[in-house]
Design an enzyme around this catalytic site. Structure first.
Site, PDB file in Angstrom:
ATOM      1  N   SER A 177      12.303  -7.818   7.430  1.00  0.00           N
ATOM      2  CA  SER A 177      11.842  -9.019   8.133  1.00  0.00           C
ATOM      3  C   SER A 177      10.608  -8.654   8.948  1.00  0.00           C
ATOM      4  O   SER A 177       9.609  -8.228   8.376  1.00  0.00           O
ATOM      5  CB  SER A 177      12.962  -9.606   9.001  1.00  0.00           C
ATOM      6  N   THR A 178      10.659  -8.764  10.281  1.00  0.00           N
ATOM      7  CA  THR A 178       9.493  -8.521  11.118  1.00  0.00           C
ATOM      8  C   THR A 178       8.929  -7.123  10.878  1.00  0.00           C
ATOM      9  O   THR A 178       9.644  -6.136  10.998  1.00  0.00           O
ATOM     10  CB  THR A 178       9.864  -8.664  12.599  1.00  0.00           C
ATOM     11  N   HIS A 203      11.822 -11.902   4.696  1.00  0.00           N
ATOM     12  CA  HIS A 203      11.821 -13.232   5.304  1.00  0.00           C
ATOM     13  C   HIS A 203      10.397 -13.783   5.343  1.00  0.00           C
ATOM     14  O   HIS A 203       9.586 -13.365   6.155  1.00  0.00           O
ATOM     15  CB  HIS A 203      12.388 -13.187   6.722  1.00  0.00           C
ATOM     16  N   MET A 296      13.779  -8.266  12.674  1.00  0.00           N
ATOM     17  CA  MET A 296      14.473  -8.870  13.797  1.00  0.00           C
ATOM     18  C   MET A 296      15.812  -9.420  13.336  1.00  0.00           C
ATOM     19  O   MET A 296      15.925  -9.965  12.238  1.00  0.00           O
ATOM     20  CB  MET A 296      13.594  -9.997  14.354  1.00  0.00           C
ATOM     21  N   ASP A 299      20.365  -9.826   9.738  1.00  0.00           N
ATOM     22  CA  ASP A 299      20.486 -10.149   8.318  1.00  0.00           C
ATOM     23  C   ASP A 299      20.436  -8.872   7.485  1.00  0.00           C
ATOM     24  O   ASP A 299      19.540  -8.047   7.653  1.00  0.00           O
ATOM     25  CB  ASP A 299      19.360 -11.098   7.898  1.00  0.00           C
TER      26      ASP A 299
END
Length: 361
Positions: A177-178, A203, A296, A299
């Site tokens: 993600s991030t 994401h 972040m 997940d």
């Protein structure tokens, strides 16, 4: 005396966006907008004055382009930057370039009805600002990334194997993600063309994933593409989950196949890393390798644990090399990780593990 709240400087040429972001941020008890700026030149002076924890930055602005400003900022005064970009092909290209330059994350402007759309994103915006405030910021601006990318793309074009691959039992699953766009690039870029297939959930919204896949395909020896529904999964290929669709792996006889669907968001994400990892546990079992990278939230943590229980070998990026340690940290906490390594060591460890597994067969 500096407040305990996360201080934010909002930079956007739209007075409406500046007002809406200010309202959203100031509504949170742990953050506040210390100033707003209509362009980078004003922002430069406000940064000196307020020393903000996080900067939100638009791309298209008068007097100085947002990317030019970001490149200078990350070279001279690296700080956490959250890009505010449009949900368009051009917007996705520019945003990915911003992440290359060192921006931590981005928030996409709604295509229509910006006021209500941004209000709907209020919780996500607040979460991203919190993550940015804790992020490890590293400037990539001085690395001449575009020059390096061009040279690498030329080398890949000259050396890429045009082999028709047959199926294999081994398969690699990656979630991020991030900070993940750059981490995924760094993970893939030096892997050889004869790797097992790799499925990735990052994401990202629609449009962004296609642009992301196209950029990776130019840089990597592996073939990289946005996944298509009911597609045969081949070695030497990388499949990126499309924005707004979950990606799973299924079986059709001896072949692995992709399965895309519009199921409910999981951990508030679609695509979700957990959805991909749970399918890996069911379908690939001990033939799978799971890798969870910077991001972040949580997940992928439960899904990686399920993969490990099914016999898969699981790895996580270590804290020091993550932009945000949330997802790997959660996966480690629940016991889903066999090994924790710096990002630079993950590709060689995966190759080493696969070689050991194949030699034992």
């Amino acid at each position: 005396m500096k407040s305990n709240k996360i201080s934010v400087l909002v930079v956007d040429d739209s007075a409406l966006i500046r007002r809406l972001l200010t309202e959203i941020i100031n509504a949170e008890s742990d953050m506040q907008v210390v100033a707003t700026a209509p362009d980078p030149l004003v922002a430069r002076e406000l940064i000196k004055l307020h020393n903000p924890d996080v900067l939100t930055l638009d791309v298209e602005m008068p007097r100085m382009d947002g990317l030019d400003f970001l490149e200078r900022l990350m070279r001279l005064r690296p700080m956490p930057v959250l890009m505010v970009s449009s949900l368009t092909d051009k917007g996705s290209e520019v945003t990915l370039r911003a992440l290359e330059l060192g921006a931590v994350d981005y928030i996409a402007k709604p295509k229509v009805d910006i006021a209500s759309g941004l209000q709907g994103y209020a919780e996500l915006i607040a979460e991203k600002i919190r993550a940015c405030s804790q992020a490890r910021v590293a400037s990539r601006a001085g690395h001449k990334a575009s020059d390096q990318a061009q040279l690498r793309a030329q080398a890949v074009a000259a050396s890429r194997k045009r082999t028709s691959y047959s199926t294999t039992e081994k398969i690699i699953f990656v979630g991020a993600s991030t900070g993940g766009t750059e981490a995924i690039k760094d993970f893939l870029i030096d892997l050889p063309a004869d790797m097992p297939a790799i499925l990735i959930t990052q994401h990202m919204p629609e449009n962004f994933t296609r642009t992301f896949a196209e950029r990776l395909d130019k840089l990597c020896t592996l073939r990289v593409s946005e996944a298509v529904h009911n597609q045969r999964i081949l070695p030497g290929h990388v499949y990126i989950a499309p924005g707004n669709l979950h990606l799973e792996v299924t079986r059709s006889g001896a072949n692995y196949m992709t399965f895309l669907h519009e199921g409910e968001p999981v951990n508030r994400h679609r695509p979700s890393v957990d959805v991909l990892f749970y399918s890996a546990a069911r379908v690939a079992g001990a033939n799978a390798v799971g890798v969870i990278l910077t991001g972040m939230g949580k997940d992928g943590a439960a899904g990686l644990l399920e993969m490990k229980r099914a016999g898969a070998y699981t790895l996580a990026q270590d804290e020091a090399s993550c932009v945000v340690f949330g997802m790997p940290k959660e996966a480690i906490a629940v016991g889903g990780v066999d090994e924790v390594l710096p990002l630079t060591q993950l590709p060689s460890r995966v190759i080493e593990h696969l070689g050991q597994r194949i030699n034992r067969v």
